[in-house]
Write an enzyme that holds these catalytic residues in place. Sequence first.
Site, PDB file in Angstrom:
ATOM      1  N   ARG A   1       0.830  -1.217   0.000  1.00  0.00           N
ATOM      2  CA  ARG A   1       0.000   0.000   0.000  1.00  0.00           C
ATOM      3  C   ARG A   1       0.860   1.260   0.000  1.00  0.00           C
ATOM      4  NH1 ARG A   1      -4.119  -0.448   4.554  1.00  0.00           N
ATOM      5  NH2 ARG A   1      -4.742   1.566   3.721  1.00  0.00           N
TER       6      ARG A   1
ATOM      7  N   GLN B   1     -10.048   9.691   7.949  1.00  0.00           N
ATOM      8  CA  GLN B   1      -9.800   8.316   8.400  1.00  0.00           C
ATOM      9  C   GLN B   1      -8.701   7.698   7.538  1.00  0.00           C
ATOM     10  OE1 GLN B   1     -13.758   6.085   9.208  1.00  0.00           O
ATOM     11  NE2 GLN B   1     -14.308   7.724   7.803  1.00  0.00           N
TER      12      GLN B   1
ATOM     13  N   HIS C   1      -6.755   7.816  11.933  1.00  0.00           N
ATOM     14  CA  HIS C   1      -6.324   6.411  11.845  1.00  0.00           C
ATOM     15  C   HIS C   1      -4.842   6.287  11.478  1.00  0.00           C
ATOM     16  CE1 HIS C   1     -10.775   4.947  11.222  1.00  0.00           C
ATOM     17  NE2 HIS C   1     -10.487   5.211  12.485  1.00  0.00           N
TER      18      HIS C   1
ATOM     19  N   CYS D   1       8.518   2.638  16.534  1.00  0.00           N
ATOM     20  CA  CYS D   1       9.234   1.518  17.139  1.00  0.00           C
ATOM     21  C   CYS D   1       8.558   1.180  18.466  1.00  0.00           C
ATOM     22  CB  CYS D   1      10.698   1.900  17.369  1.00  0.00           C
ATOM     23  SG  CYS D   1      11.624   0.626  18.263  1.00  0.00           S
TER      24      CYS D   1
ATOM     25  N   CYS E   1      16.950   3.232  17.897  1.00  0.00           N
ATOM     26  CA  CYS E   1      17.554   2.383  18.939  1.00  0.00           C
ATOM     27  C   CYS E   1      18.369   1.222  18.361  1.00  0.00           C
ATOM     28  CB  CYS E   1      16.482   1.855  19.915  1.00  0.00           C
ATOM     29  SG  CYS E   1      15.364   0.630  19.211  1.00  0.00           S
TER      30      CYS E   1
ATOM     31  N   GLY F   1     -17.130  10.216   1.287  1.00  0.00           N
ATOM     32  CA  GLY F   1     -16.476   8.974   0.875  1.00  0.00           C
ATOM     33  C   GLY F   1     -16.201   7.984   1.983  1.00  0.00           C
TER      34      GLY F   1
ATOM     35  N   SER G   1     -18.087   4.705   4.326  1.00  0.00           N
ATOM     36  CA  SER G   1     -19.256   3.814   4.365  1.00  0.00           C
ATOM     37  C   SER G   1     -19.983   3.885   5.702  1.00  0.00           C
ATOM     38  CB  SER G   1     -18.815   2.375   4.098  1.00  0.00           C
ATOM     39  OG  SER G   1     -17.946   1.942   5.135  1.00  0.00           O
TER      40      SER G   1
ATOM     41  N   ASN H   1     -21.191  11.084  -1.139  1.00  0.00           N
ATOM     42  CA  ASN H   1     -20.665   9.719  -1.286  1.00  0.00           C
ATOM     43  C   ASN H   1     -21.128   9.151  -2.622  1.00  0.00           C
ATOM     44  OD1 ASN H   1     -19.059   7.787   0.105  1.00  0.00           O
ATOM     45  ND2 ASN H   1     -20.842   6.544   0.561  1.00  0.00           N
TER      46      ASN H   1
ATOM     47  N   ALA I   1     -16.624  11.375  -6.041  1.00  0.00           N
ATOM     48  CA  ALA I   1     -16.112  12.494  -5.249  1.00  0.00           C
ATOM     49  C   ALA I   1     -15.488  13.574  -6.117  1.00  0.00           C
ATOM     50  CB  ALA I   1     -15.097  11.973  -4.233  1.00  0.00           C
TER      51      ALA I   1
HETATM   52  C1  BJW Z   1     -16.768   6.692  -3.084  1.00  0.00           C
HETATM   53  C2  BJW Z   1     -16.046   6.531  -4.271  1.00  0.00           C
HETATM   54  C3  BJW Z   1     -15.900   7.669  -5.085  1.00  0.00           C
HETATM   55  C4  BJW Z   1     -16.122   4.613  -3.255  1.00  0.00           C
HETATM   56  N1  BJW Z   1     -16.425   8.829  -4.715  1.00  0.00           N
HETATM   57  N2  BJW Z   1     -17.295   7.851  -2.738  1.00  0.00           N
HETATM   58  C5  BJW Z   1     -19.273   0.826  18.640  1.00  0.00           C
HETATM   59  C6  BJW Z   1     -18.805   2.057  19.137  1.00  0.00           C
HETATM   60  C7  BJW Z   1     -17.427   2.337  19.162  1.00  0.00           C
HETATM   61  C8  BJW Z   1     -16.513   1.398  18.692  1.00  0.00           C
HETATM   62  C9  BJW Z   1     -16.996   0.183  18.200  1.00  0.00           C
HETATM   63  C10 BJW Z   1     -18.345  -0.101  18.184  1.00  0.00           C
HETATM   64  N3  BJW Z   1     -18.495  -1.343  17.686  1.00  0.00           N
HETATM   65  C11 BJW Z   1     -17.270  -1.832  17.376  1.00  0.00           C
HETATM   66  C12 BJW Z   1     -16.332  -0.930  17.677  1.00  0.00           C
HETATM   67  C13 BJW Z   1     -14.880  -1.107  17.485  1.00  0.00           C
HETATM   68  C14 BJW Z   1     -14.308  -0.861  16.106  1.00  0.00           C
HETATM   69  C15 BJW Z   1     -15.387  -0.815  15.014  1.00  0.00           C
HETATM   70  O1  BJW Z   1     -15.863   0.233  14.620  1.00  0.00           O
HETATM   71  N4  BJW Z   1     -15.728  -1.952  14.446  1.00  0.00           N
HETATM   72  C16 BJW Z   1     -16.737  -1.997  13.379  1.00  0.00           C
HETATM   73  C17 BJW Z   1     -16.325  -3.017  12.358  1.00  0.00           C
HETATM   74  C18 BJW Z   1     -18.099  -2.208  13.981  1.00  0.00           C
HETATM   75  N5  BJW Z   1     -13.552   0.388  16.126  1.00  0.00           N
HETATM   76  C19 BJW Z   1     -12.314   0.424  16.596  1.00  0.00           C
HETATM   77  O2  BJW Z   1     -11.746  -0.566  17.038  1.00  0.00           O
HETATM   78  C20 BJW Z   1     -11.626   1.763  16.598  1.00  0.00           C
HETATM   79  N6  BJW Z   1     -11.158   2.051  17.896  1.00  0.00           N
HETATM   80  C21 BJW Z   1     -12.005   2.260  18.925  1.00  0.00           C
HETATM   81  O3  BJW Z   1     -13.218   2.186  18.798  1.00  0.00           O
HETATM   82  O4  BJW Z   1     -11.392   2.586  20.126  1.00  0.00           O
HETATM   83  C22 BJW Z   1     -12.240   2.783  21.290  1.00  0.00           C
HETATM   84  C23 BJW Z   1     -13.017   4.079  21.264  1.00  0.00           C
HETATM   85  C24 BJW Z   1     -14.373   4.072  21.501  1.00  0.00           C
HETATM   86  C25 BJW Z   1     -15.110   5.258  21.505  1.00  0.00           C
HETATM   87  C26 BJW Z   1     -14.464   6.460  21.296  1.00  0.00           C
HETATM   88  C27 BJW Z   1     -13.102   6.466  21.055  1.00  0.00           C
HETATM   89  C28 BJW Z   1     -12.393   5.280  21.009  1.00  0.00           C
HETATM   90  C29 BJW Z   1     -10.425   1.761  15.663  1.00  0.00           C
HETATM   91  C30 BJW Z   1     -10.821   1.626  14.246  1.00  0.00           C
HETATM   92  C31 BJW Z   1      -9.574   1.507  13.373  1.00  0.00           C
HETATM   93  C32 BJW Z   1      -9.919   1.353  11.886  1.00  0.00           C
HETATM   94  N7  BJW Z   1      -8.730   1.053  11.154  1.00  0.00           N
HETATM   95  C33 BJW Z   1      -8.798   0.945   9.701  1.00  0.00           C
HETATM   96  C34 BJW Z   1      -7.405   0.548   9.194  1.00  0.00           C
HETATM   97  C35 BJW Z   1      -6.438   1.732   9.347  1.00  0.00           C
HETATM   98  C36 BJW Z   1      -5.123   1.495   8.687  1.00  0.00           C
HETATM   99  C37 BJW Z   1      -5.239   1.139   7.235  1.00  0.00           C
HETATM  100  O5  BJW Z   1      -5.683   1.956   6.396  1.00  0.00           O
HETATM  101  O6  BJW Z   1      -4.880   0.015   6.925  1.00  0.00           O
HETATM  102  O7  BJW Z   1      -9.199   2.205   9.128  1.00  0.00           O
HETATM  103  S1  BJW Z   1     -10.069  -0.172   9.123  1.00  0.00           S
HETATM  104  C38 BJW Z   1     -10.517   0.775   7.714  1.00  0.00           C
HETATM  105  O8  BJW Z   1     -11.878   1.238   7.859  1.00  0.00           O
HETATM  106  C39 BJW Z   1      -9.621   2.029   7.765  1.00  0.00           C
HETATM  107  C40 BJW Z   1     -10.600   3.105   7.380  1.00  0.00           C
HETATM  108  O9  BJW Z   1     -10.133   4.365   7.808  1.00  0.00           O
HETATM  109  C41 BJW Z   1     -11.888   2.660   8.038  1.00  0.00           C
HETATM  110  C42 BJW Z   1     -13.131   3.275   7.450  1.00  0.00           C
HETATM  111  O10 BJW Z   1     -13.318   2.877   6.136  1.00  0.00           O
HETATM  112  P1  BJW Z   1     -13.935   3.894   5.066  1.00  0.00           P
HETATM  113  O11 BJW Z   1     -13.020   5.016   4.870  1.00  0.00           O
HETATM  114  O12 BJW Z   1     -15.324   4.214   5.435  1.00  0.00           O
HETATM  115  O13 BJW Z   1     -13.871   2.990   3.729  1.00  0.00           O
HETATM  116  P2  BJW Z   1     -14.958   1.989   3.132  1.00  0.00           P
HETATM  117  O14 BJW Z   1     -14.281   1.160   2.125  1.00  0.00           O
HETATM  118  O15 BJW Z   1     -15.696   1.284   4.204  1.00  0.00           O
HETATM  119  O16 BJW Z   1     -16.025   2.963   2.419  1.00  0.00           O
HETATM  120  C43 BJW Z   1     -15.689   3.699   1.275  1.00  0.00           C
HETATM  121  C44 BJW Z   1     -16.902   4.515   0.842  1.00  0.00           C
HETATM  122  O17 BJW Z   1     -16.534   5.314  -0.255  1.00  0.00           O
HETATM  123  C45 BJW Z   1     -18.099   3.639   0.370  1.00  0.00           C
HETATM  124  O18 BJW Z   1     -19.293   4.108   0.981  1.00  0.00           O
HETATM  125  C46 BJW Z   1     -18.147   3.869  -1.144  1.00  0.00           C
HETATM  126  O19 BJW Z   1     -19.462   3.887  -1.663  1.00  0.00           O
HETATM  127  C47 BJW Z   1     -17.520   5.238  -1.270  1.00  0.00           C
HETATM  128  N8  BJW Z   1     -16.847   5.475  -2.559  1.00  0.00           N
HETATM  129  N9  BJW Z   1     -15.684   5.225  -4.444  1.00  0.00           N
HETATM  130  C48 BJW Z   1     -17.154   8.901  -3.604  1.00  0.00           C
HETATM  131  N10 BJW Z   1     -15.225   7.606  -6.325  1.00  0.00           N
END
Ligand code: BJW
Length: 233
Positions: free
Chosen positions: A60, A92, A110, A118, A140, A177, A179, A203, A221
């Site tokens: 990536r 994000q 994120h 490290c 280190c 953008g 989900s 979106n 977008a």
């Molecule tokens: C277009 C397009 C075009 C396409 N034009 N649009 C309830 C409450 C709180 C927490 C939780 C809960 N239930 C579960 C949890 C825990 C968990 C969670 O959410 N799990 C779910 C699966 C339910 N969350 C966590 O663990 C987080 N930490 C946490 O909650 O700590 C405690 C806390 C609690 C409360 C307050 C504060 C803290 C951490 C989450 C870490 C996510 N990490 C990742 C990887 C990061 C590194 C990497 O990139 O590899 O982050 S996962 C991945 O998903 C990445 C993204 O940032 C994230 C979101 O994805 P995103 O950006 O929405 O992408 P897509 O693919 O899902 O959507 C793309 C969209 O674009 C689509 O809608 C398309 O239609 C659209 N699109 N082409 C316009 N051309």
Amino acid sequence: MASPYQSLVILTGAGISAESGLGTFRDKDGLWTQYDLRDVATPEGFARNPALVHEFYNARRRNLLEAAPNPAHAALADLERQWPRDFLLVTQNVDDLHERAGSTRLLHMHGELLKIRCENCGDRRECRQDIDLATACPACGTPGYLRPHVVWFGEMPLGMAQIEQALAACDLFISIGTSGNVYPAAGFVAEARRQGAHTVELNLEPSEGHSVFAEKRYGPASEIVPAFMRALL
Ligand code: BJW
């Protein structure tokens, strides 16, 4: 400036970078259809098979270095330059396309793909190369402790205090953008709405949380973001 709003928070997700050639996560050919997120995006997955996780992030990182910002990133940077009041762009995304387009009032909740840290000494620095288990920490000198500076499931997102403060004060919240599957980011719209902010979703298609938004525009977008930002100013 014609806009009646005082305080703006924008949340972006993978969809804003899709037209720059970076994969999204949950679309039909997204990253989570090719990899199990438990293997590559959790601390447990990294402990089990760090080589696989390094391979995933190395690929990536290489892809990101070949990508360029698109008109949606540029429109947000332009908006920031012309917005004299409170403004926070929360992304994000771990890519650096917002910075390369010129955004500065920006928070990577994120983490950042072009940084490593490290786990032995806490050093954090920029990284544009592949890393593996044999790579020694530049600070280190110990191999085997480097990890990507990203937030995995189960880890605390970055900058939450600043984000909460901005959401509590905002009167306009725009989500682009994403989900709406991943918390806490997926809950920001409800929080902004509770504070009385106008809420907008831009979106490709309706997100998980689309019904919470007061206003919605759907399309690529690179088209809908510049058009919306022009109208806002
Ligand atoms: C277009 C397009 C075009 C396409 N034009 N649009 C309830 C409450 C709180 C927490 C939780 C809960 N239930 C579960 C949890 C825990 C968990 C969670 O959410 N799990 C779910 C699966 C339910 N969350 C966590 O663990 C987080 N930490 C946490 O909650 O700590 C405690 C806390 C609690 C409360 C307050 C504060 C803290 C951490 C989450 C870490 C996510 N990490 C990742 C990887 C990061 C590194 C990497 O990139 O590899 O982050 S996962 C991945 O998903 C990445 C993204 O940032 C994230 C979101 O994805 P995103 O950006 O929405 O992408 P897509 O693919 O899902 O959507 C793309 C969209 O674009 C689509 O809608 C398309 O239609 C659209 N699109 N082409 C316009 N051309």
